[in-house]
Write a protein that holds these residues in place. Structure first.
Motif, PDB file in Angstrom:
ATOM      1  N   MET A 799       0.804  -1.024  -0.245  1.00 53.39           N
ATOM      2  CA  MET A 799      -0.093   0.106   0.023  1.00 53.39           C
ATOM      3  C   MET A 799       0.643   1.239  -0.011  1.00 53.39           C
ATOM      4  SD  MET A 799      -3.037   1.124   2.820  1.00 53.39           S
ATOM      5  CE  MET A 799      -1.756   1.443   4.191  1.00 53.39           C
ATOM      6  N   CYS A 800       1.911   1.206   0.633  1.00 53.47           N
ATOM      7  CA  CYS A 800       2.839   2.577   0.932  1.00 53.47           C
ATOM      8  C   CYS A 800       3.418   2.734  -0.393  1.00 53.47           C
ATOM      9  CB  CYS A 800       3.898   2.454   2.241  1.00 53.47           C
ATOM     10  SG  CYS A 800       3.132   2.246   3.870  1.00 53.47           S
ATOM     11  N   VAL A 801       3.831   1.564  -1.159  1.00 56.92           N
ATOM     12  CA  VAL A 801       4.749   1.967  -2.495  1.00 56.92           C
ATOM     13  C   VAL A 801       3.718   2.469  -3.404  1.00 56.92           C
ATOM     14  CG1 VAL A 801       5.512   0.584  -4.375  1.00 56.92           C
ATOM     15  CG2 VAL A 801       6.262  -0.106  -1.999  1.00 56.92           C
ATOM     16  N   LYS A 802       2.492   1.870  -3.389  1.00 60.06           N
ATOM     17  CA  LYS A 802       1.478   2.409  -4.263  1.00 60.06           C
ATOM     18  C   LYS A 802       1.271   4.192  -4.020  1.00 60.06           C
ATOM     19  CE  LYS A 802      -0.803  -1.811  -5.550  1.00 60.06           C
ATOM     20  NZ  LYS A 802      -1.987  -2.564  -5.480  1.00 60.06           N
ATOM     21  N   ILE A 803       1.057   4.282  -2.792  1.00 60.12           N
ATOM     22  CA  ILE A 803       0.701   5.710  -2.329  1.00 60.12           C
ATOM     23  C   ILE A 803       1.932   6.551  -2.623  1.00 60.12           C
ATOM     24  CG2 ILE A 803       0.152   7.176  -0.488  1.00 60.12           C
ATOM     25  CD1 ILE A 803      -1.549   5.034   0.748  1.00 60.12           C
ATOM     26  N   ASN A 804       3.134   6.167  -2.400  1.00 59.02           N
ATOM     27  CA  ASN A 804       4.353   6.937  -2.628  1.00 59.02           C
ATOM     28  C   ASN A 804       4.351   7.328  -4.125  1.00 59.02           C
ATOM     29  OD1 ASN A 804       4.798   7.123  -0.021  1.00 59.02           O
ATOM     30  ND2 ASN A 804       6.355   5.203   0.048  1.00 59.02           N
ATOM     31  N   LYS A 805       4.099   6.141  -5.031  1.00 60.61           N
ATOM     32  CA  LYS A 805       4.102   6.552  -6.342  1.00 60.61           C
ATOM     33  C   LYS A 805       2.985   7.652  -6.657  1.00 60.61           C
ATOM     34  CE  LYS A 805       5.805   2.103  -8.350  1.00 60.61           C
ATOM     35  NZ  LYS A 805       5.300   0.919  -8.975  1.00 60.61           N
ATOM     36  N   LEU A 806       1.984   7.717  -6.105  1.00 62.55           N
ATOM     37  CA  LEU A 806       1.088   8.899  -6.563  1.00 62.55           C
ATOM     38  C   LEU A 806       1.415  10.258  -5.965  1.00 62.55           C
ATOM     39  CD1 LEU A 806      -2.389   7.059  -6.058  1.00 62.55           C
ATOM     40  CD2 LEU A 806      -1.612   7.877  -8.042  1.00 62.55           C
ATOM     41  N   ILE A 817      -5.373  17.133  -8.120  1.00 63.22           N
ATOM     42  CA  ILE A 817      -5.092  16.738  -6.649  1.00 63.22           C
ATOM     43  C   ILE A 817      -6.441  15.819  -6.235  1.00 63.22           C
ATOM     44  CG2 ILE A 817      -5.132  17.668  -4.486  1.00 63.22           C
ATOM     45  CD1 ILE A 817      -3.588  20.144  -5.652  1.00 63.22           C
ATOM     46  N   GLU A 818      -7.670  16.500  -6.686  1.00 64.38           N
ATOM     47  CA  GLU A 818      -8.867  15.502  -6.501  1.00 64.38           C
ATOM     48  C   GLU A 818      -8.720  14.016  -6.887  1.00 64.38           C
ATOM     49  OE1 GLU A 818     -12.124  17.682  -8.119  1.00 64.38           O
ATOM     50  OE2 GLU A 818     -11.793  19.350  -6.924  1.00 64.38           O
ATOM     51  N   GLU A 819      -8.153  13.969  -8.038  1.00 66.19           N
ATOM     52  CA  GLU A 819      -8.069  12.441  -8.784  1.00 66.19           C
ATOM     53  C   GLU A 819      -7.040  11.945  -8.044  1.00 66.19           C
ATOM     54  OE1 GLU A 819      -7.359  12.501 -13.017  1.00 66.19           O
ATOM     55  OE2 GLU A 819      -9.081  13.768 -13.498  1.00 66.19           O
ATOM     56  N   LYS A 820      -6.007  12.652  -7.600  1.00 62.91           N
ATOM     57  CA  LYS A 820      -4.911  11.602  -7.100  1.00 62.91           C
ATOM     58  C   LYS A 820      -5.552  11.162  -5.707  1.00 62.91           C
ATOM     59  CE  LYS A 820      -1.253  13.604  -4.574  1.00 62.91           C
ATOM     60  NZ  LYS A 820      -0.247  14.529  -4.366  1.00 62.91           N
ATOM     61  N   ASP A 826      -8.970   5.148  -2.632  1.00 63.55           N
ATOM     62  CA  ASP A 826      -9.487   3.700  -3.228  1.00 63.55           C
ATOM     63  C   ASP A 826      -8.489   2.655  -2.864  1.00 63.55           C
ATOM     64  OD1 ASP A 826     -11.679   4.517  -4.347  1.00 63.55           O
ATOM     65  OD2 ASP A 826     -11.082   4.561  -6.250  1.00 63.55           O
ATOM     66  N   ILE A 827      -7.052   2.878  -2.811  1.00 66.34           N
ATOM     67  CA  ILE A 827      -5.964   2.236  -2.305  1.00 66.34           C
ATOM     68  C   ILE A 827      -6.074   1.815  -1.108  1.00 66.34           C
ATOM     69  CG2 ILE A 827      -3.453   1.880  -2.112  1.00 66.34           C
ATOM     70  CD1 ILE A 827      -3.118   3.565  -4.644  1.00 66.34           C
ATOM     71  N   ILE A 828      -6.119   2.836  -0.046  1.00 64.51           N
ATOM     72  CA  ILE A 828      -6.495   2.636   1.112  1.00 64.51           C
ATOM     73  C   ILE A 828      -7.541   1.576   1.847  1.00 64.51           C
ATOM     74  CG2 ILE A 828      -7.001   3.724   3.563  1.00 64.51           C
ATOM     75  CD1 ILE A 828      -5.111   5.925   2.363  1.00 64.51           C
ATOM     76  N   LYS A 829      -8.830   1.917   0.977  1.00 60.45           N
ATOM     77  CA  LYS A 829      -9.844   1.141   1.375  1.00 60.45           C
ATOM     78  C   LYS A 829      -9.712  -0.180   0.704  1.00 60.45           C
ATOM     79  CE  LYS A 829     -13.293   4.814   2.074  1.00 60.45           C
ATOM     80  NZ  LYS A 829     -12.896   6.048   1.990  1.00 60.45           N
ATOM     81  N   SER A 858       9.075   6.069   9.313  1.00 56.93           N
ATOM     82  CA  SER A 858       8.195   6.700  10.132  1.00 56.93           C
ATOM     83  C   SER A 858       6.606   6.835   9.361  1.00 56.93           C
ATOM     84  CB  SER A 858       8.459   8.277  10.667  1.00 56.93           C
ATOM     85  OG  SER A 858       8.507   9.172   9.566  1.00 56.93           O
ATOM     86  N   LYS A 859       6.632   6.844   8.022  1.00 55.91           N
ATOM     87  CA  LYS A 859       5.285   6.959   7.309  1.00 55.91           C
ATOM     88  C   LYS A 859       4.820   5.344   7.341  1.00 55.91           C
ATOM     89  CE  LYS A 859       6.338  10.959   4.292  1.00 55.91           C
ATOM     90  NZ  LYS A 859       6.433  11.588   2.989  1.00 55.91           N
ATOM     91  N   ILE A 860       5.555   4.299   7.137  1.00 49.87           N
ATOM     92  CA  ILE A 860       5.244   3.129   7.268  1.00 49.87           C
ATOM     93  C   ILE A 860       4.805   2.628   8.562  1.00 49.87           C
ATOM     94  CG2 ILE A 860       5.976   0.760   6.801  1.00 49.87           C
ATOM     95  CD1 ILE A 860       7.703   1.240   4.655  1.00 49.87           C
ATOM     96  N   GLN A 861       5.488   3.252   9.504  1.00 49.23           N
ATOM     97  CA  GLN A 861       4.937   2.992  10.869  1.00 49.23           C
ATOM     98  C   GLN A 861       3.397   3.694  11.053  1.00 49.23           C
ATOM     99  OE1 GLN A 861       8.049   4.956  13.017  1.00 49.23           O
ATOM    100  NE2 GLN A 861       8.956   3.314  13.416  1.00 49.23           N
ATOM    101  N   ALA A 862       3.411   4.899  10.613  1.00 53.98           N
ATOM    102  CA  ALA A 862       1.863   5.544  10.665  1.00 53.98           C
ATOM    103  C   ALA A 862       0.919   4.819   9.874  1.00 53.98           C
ATOM    104  CB  ALA A 862       2.175   7.108  10.181  1.00 53.98           C
ATOM    105  N   LYS A 863       1.401   4.265   8.834  1.00 54.39           N
ATOM    106  CA  LYS A 863       0.409   3.592   7.915  1.00 54.39           C
ATOM    107  C   LYS A 863      -0.066   2.387   8.505  1.00 54.39           C
ATOM    108  CE  LYS A 863      -0.312   6.345   4.075  1.00 54.39           C
ATOM    109  NZ  LYS A 863       0.068   7.564   4.680  1.00 54.39           N
ATOM    110  N   LEU A 864       0.864   1.715   9.128  1.00 55.18           N
ATOM    111  CA  LEU A 864       0.609   0.338   9.858  1.00 55.18           C
ATOM    112  C   LEU A 864      -0.135   0.439  10.878  1.00 55.18           C
ATOM    113  CD1 LEU A 864       1.058  -2.801  10.141  1.00 55.18           C
ATOM    114  CD2 LEU A 864       3.342  -2.289  11.205  1.00 55.18           C
ATOM    115  N   LEU A 865      -0.068   1.494  11.814  1.00 49.69           N
ATOM    116  CA  LEU A 865      -0.716   1.741  13.009  1.00 49.69           C
ATOM    117  C   LEU A 865      -2.138   2.070  12.439  1.00 49.69           C
ATOM    118  CD1 LEU A 865       1.561   3.617  15.342  1.00 49.69           C
ATOM    119  CD2 LEU A 865       0.894   1.496  15.438  1.00 49.69           C
ATOM    120  N   ASN A 866      -2.212   3.108  11.387  1.00 45.46           N
ATOM    121  CA  ASN A 866      -3.440   3.364  11.172  1.00 45.46           C
ATOM    122  C   ASN A 866      -4.209   2.349  10.508  1.00 45.46           C
ATOM    123  OD1 ASN A 866      -5.219   5.777  10.694  1.00 45.46           O
ATOM    124  ND2 ASN A 866      -5.177   5.424   8.398  1.00 45.46           N
ATOM    125  N   ILE A 867      -3.938   1.297   9.767  1.00 42.58           N
ATOM    126  CA  ILE A 867      -4.532   0.417   9.108  1.00 42.58           C
ATOM    127  C   ILE A 867      -5.107  -0.402  10.205  1.00 42.58           C
ATOM    128  CG2 ILE A 867      -2.834  -1.154   8.512  1.00 42.58           C
ATOM    129  CD1 ILE A 867      -4.132  -1.401   5.725  1.00 42.58           C
TER     130      ILE A 867
END
Length: 885
Positions: A799-806, A817-820, A826-829, A858-867
């Protein structure tokens, strides 16, 4: 009940469509474009627009209406040649990691693709295609999307034709394509069923702009009987002023600045309407309305009160009739709305269609009446959401163009930025304040809610490295935002309402702009009326686009009894005067179709604004322009849209060139300038004035053509020895260039003063570190489900790889920005759904949480905790010690 849902559509690159159709490349269907709820969407549904519920609802993605009947097409990428593609594929092979299990598989696929392209390289389809040529190809030929039915294996081909610009993208060069079966009925409806002859020439740019008005996003609809509308002539105020007139210099064939007396012309009621107060919801006083080729800002007016009080003494009000501009009479008691021809764009095409304007007016009314007298309500005035100051005064932010257009010294900027410096220090040191800030900025694609919940459950969490990294990132983002010129002052944006009292008297034939004197005007000169600030205060006003000191307006707030009695205006509307006062040109061609100005009440800003207002001549656009007649066909539409696309890209370039000139001007300007330096300053400010007019021209290209080469004019602005090789320091904040940080230096200009101030904010107070694992309730790691742990960690990293690419893709437009953000959502959900299906036990959760500090990102840490928080909230929160205070 009417369906008011938006419909999501595919938003695709023209190059991808070409590659799909001509080269057989598979299309990735991204439903990130949108048809908003609008008059057009209502009509599309009635014409049989096919929609489906989002198929991804089973994966947890929010239910959405989707349609394949319309596709938004972008023209950002050109079609690459076969040779270029081969070169890139060969680079990919060289960069493959040989140790991976799939190395051979991927390498073979890439090599097969190269062989295939080489086998066909002589064919025309492998030639490259520039953006402009691609637009011509797709507009003239349309495109076909080929799919294979999953169940039957049947090949399905859907043909799309060029349709129109969406209303929100009228200046971006993007375009809507529609399925063949829908096009004819929809384009006829969009053009009011008017019989435009394909062999005759019209103002096609105007038609394209105005046919899109029905596509504007709506908040609501209003039923206004067209027989209750009084249409009256537009009125102009003409007066002579010393101006900076921008026009082509015959000797150089480039735009130049000429200081001369000039007849300023203000259209007093341009784009505004008066609408009876019964049509407005509580708290609203301006409704931006849409209908067929109709666009108007309607203001809440006690029309009947005014008419009753001004009925002629010898006239029975019930039988009093008032004539409109065409001589048609309407009973005064029936008038619910008053407008002028500037709101009804259809009147512009009457002559070309062998109609009188009166005939067009009657035709338009009949069409709207037939469709139920429904008007779309696009927006109303809104107050700022940027907080309040210590005295509960509402706050709004400035822009870098505003700040950099005034003679702001370093000490001045310290005063202006005082609130933001204090705010940032409070974010750094006040835990409760920071948590409230984070909570107020929560959305579906960030981790704010999770951080807030954990911090409120146990304040020690704020001392962990994970939280400190998050806090540092949030504060750095806020500081970066401020460094872009976004500093808050007491004030807000207000919708402009021109000469309202005079409008009412004009409607009953009792207003003469030539003979009225200043004493008879409700507002005179630079007086305005707004309840946002106290009566009698001097205020500083800016409108976007804003480029130069000549755009700074100082206004006097004056209470007016008649305005208060006959209008019901909120604090986010201001009334102004354009009779014998050049407000419209000060505000860069402002009209009254919902244009707004930000109005600040700040004594330090006022002191600086007074050094600009009336000290710099207003800029006048005297560049030859006119509708460029052309026949109505896809080829000419492509010509117009290619020019629009170029002009959109040039808006930012013009604005930033103007800011470079402005920065150089302030850097050189001082009290004891030499004669030579004064000459340079004059040349610089002349170029700034040209940039001011060019920025307006770029925006106007959606509707008209100018007799200049825009690209050459922009290049000419930057030529000569007036400018330094390096840009100001603040360009690091506003430039899209990845190398800009190597090409800047500090200027003595307002925005660079702000950079220095923001770079020298005190550090936060020391915090003793608390290990993240100390906050966890210890469980037996051995009892954890190792497969679940690995699966979740893999999901999060994917998930983080896909979001970082965007996130790596720069977005210059709000629509991008709205499209991004839609894609990120959609990726997160998508990943949330799969983790949500897992039955994670306490021991397994503890194992995962114990892993968190081991990941240094730290961004992966945050995403992991959040999911985990989002999908397994109960067990996730149960693993943390609670320390309520």
């Amino acid at each position: 009940m009417e369906n008011t849902n938006n419909v999501y559509i595919m938003s695709l690159e023209g190059a991808d469509l070409y590659n799909h159709m001509i080269r057989g490349k598979k299309l990735k269907k991204d439903y990130v474009g949108m048809l908003p709820y609008s008059l057009e969407l209502i009509k599309l549904r009635s014409e049989g627009l096919k929609t489906t519920s989002n198929k991804k609802v089973s994966t947890g993605v929010k239910l959405k209406d989707q349609s394949d009947d319309i596709i938004n097409v972008k023209f950002k990428q050109k079609v690459q040649s076969g040779l270029f593609i081969i070169e890139k594929l060969e680079e990919k092979i060289l960069n493959l990691v040989t140790e991976t299990e799939k190395y051979i598989e991927i390498k073979t696929k890439l090599e097969d693709r190269i062989k295939f392209i080489k086998s066909e390289i002589e064919l025309e389809k492998w030639n490259g295609l520039k953006n402009d040529d691609l637009r011509f190809y797709l507009y003239e030929n349309g495109f076909t999307i080929t799919t294979i039915d999953d169940k039957t294996g049947e090949i399905i081909e859907n043909k799309y034709c060029v349709y129109k610009r969406s209303s929100s993208k009228s200046r971006t060069g993007q375009c809507l394509f529609i399925k063949e079966r829908l096009r004819e009925n929809m384009i006829n409806w969009s053009r009011m069923y008017l019989k435009f002859n394909k062999d005759k020439e019209y103002d096609y740019a105007g038609i394209l702009a105005y046919e899109s008005l029905v596509g504007s996003s709506l908040e609501d609809t209003l039923e206004i009987n067209v027989d209750n509308i009084l249409i009256v002539n537009d009125i102009e105020s003409k007066f002579e002023r010393m101006c900076n007139v921008i026009k082509t210099n015959k000797d150089t064939d480039f735009l130049d600045n000429f200081e001369e007396k000039y007849d300023v012309v203000n259209s007093l009621f341009d784009g505004e309407s008066l609408l009876e107060s019964i049509y407005f919801k509580k708290g609203q006083s301006m409704n931006l309305l849409r209908q067929h080729m109709f666009k108007s800002a309607a203001f809440s007016t006690n029309i009947q009160t005014f008419l009753i009080e001004h009925c002629p003494g010898d006239q029975d009000y019930n039988t009093w009739e008032i004539a409109n501009m065409f001589g048609e009479k309407i009973f005064a008691k029936n008038i619910k709305m008053i407008c002028t021809p500037t709101s009804l764009k259809a009147l512009k095409f009457a002559k070309d269609l062998d109609m009188t304007k009166k005939q067009m007016w009657i035709y338009w009314k009949a069409l709207v009446r037939k469709e139920g007298n429904i008007f779309g309500l696009c927006k109303h005035e809104k107050s700022s959401k940027r907080g309040t100051d210590k005295n509960d005064g509402i706050l709004q932010q400035t822009s870098y163009q505003m700040l950099n257009s005034m003679p702001i010294e370093h000490e001045d900027m310290i005063k202006l930025a005082k609130l933001e410096k204090e705010y940032i220090m409070q974010l750094k040191n006040d835990d409760v304040f920071f948590i409230e800030y984070v909570a107020s900025n929560t959305n579906d694609i960030n981790s704010n809610e999770m951080f807030v919940t954990l911090a409120r459950n146990n304040k020690d969490f704020m001392n962990t490295k994970i939280f400190r990294d998050f806090r540092k990132h949030e504060i750095n983002s806020y500081v970066s935002h401020c460094k872009k010129g976004k500093i808050r002052l007491n004030g807000d944006y207000c919708i402009a309402f021109g000469n309202p009292i005079e409008y009412l008297f004009h409607a009953i034939g009792k207003f003469d702009v030539e003979t009225i004197n200043d004493k008879e005007l409700a507002l005179k000169g630079n007086e305005i009326y707004t309840t946002l600030h106290e009566d009698g205060t001097e205020l500083v006003c800016f409108r976007n686009p804003h480029t130069a000191p000549s755009n700074v307006l100082v206004a006097k707030n004056k209470y007016n009894t008649d305005i208060n009695n006959y209008f019901n205006l909120t604090a986010n509307v201001f009334c102004c005067n354009a009779i014998r006062f050049e407000i419209q040109d000060i505000a860069s061609s402002m009209d009254y179709d919902s244009d707004s100005m930000v109005i600040f009440n700040n004594i330090d800003l006022l002191h600086l604004a007074n050094k600009c207002f009336s000290k710099y001549n207003v800029c006048i656009n005297d560049v030859k322009s006119e509708p460029k007649p052309s026949s109505i066909n896809p080829h000419n539409m492509a010509i117009i849209d290619n020019q629009l696309s170029t002009s959109q890209a040039n808006i930012g370039l013009v604005v930033n060139t103007g800011q470079l000139l402005m920065s150089t001007y302030w850097d050189l300007k001082r009290e004891n300038n030499t004669v030579e330096e004064k000459n340079i300053l004059n040349k610089l400010i002349s170029k700034v004035n040209i940039a001011t007019v060019l920025s307006c021209i770029c925006i106007d290209l959606a509707k008209k053509f100018y007799d200049i080469d825009l690209n050459k004019e922009i290049r000419e602005l930057s030529k000569g020895k007036l400018l330094k090789k390096k840009k100001p320091e603040f360009f690091k904040q506003i430039s899209q260039s990845k190398t800009i940080k190597n090409r800047v230096q500090t200027y003595n200009c307002p925005m660079d003063h702000l950079q220095i101030i923001m770079d020298n904010i005190d550090s936060a107070k020391y915090r003793k570190n608390i290990a993240f694992t100390e906050l966890l309730i210890k469980q037996n790691v051995k009892d954890g489900n190792r497969r679940q742990v690995d699966k979740i960690l893999i999901y999060v990293k994917e998930m983080c790889v896909k979001i970082n690419k965007l996130n790596a893709v720069a977005c210059e437009l709000d629509s991008d920005i709205e499209e991004k953000n839609t894609k990120i959502d959609d990726i997160i959900k998508y990943y949330n759904f799969y983790i949500q299906k897992l039955n994670v036990k306490e021991d397994t959760m503890y194992s995962i949480l114990s892993y968190v500090p081991k990941d240094t990102n730290s961004k992966i840490q945050a995403k992991l905790l959040n999911i985990l928080y989002t999908t397994q909230k109960t067990v996730f929160l149960s693993e943390f010690k609670v320390k309520k205070e």
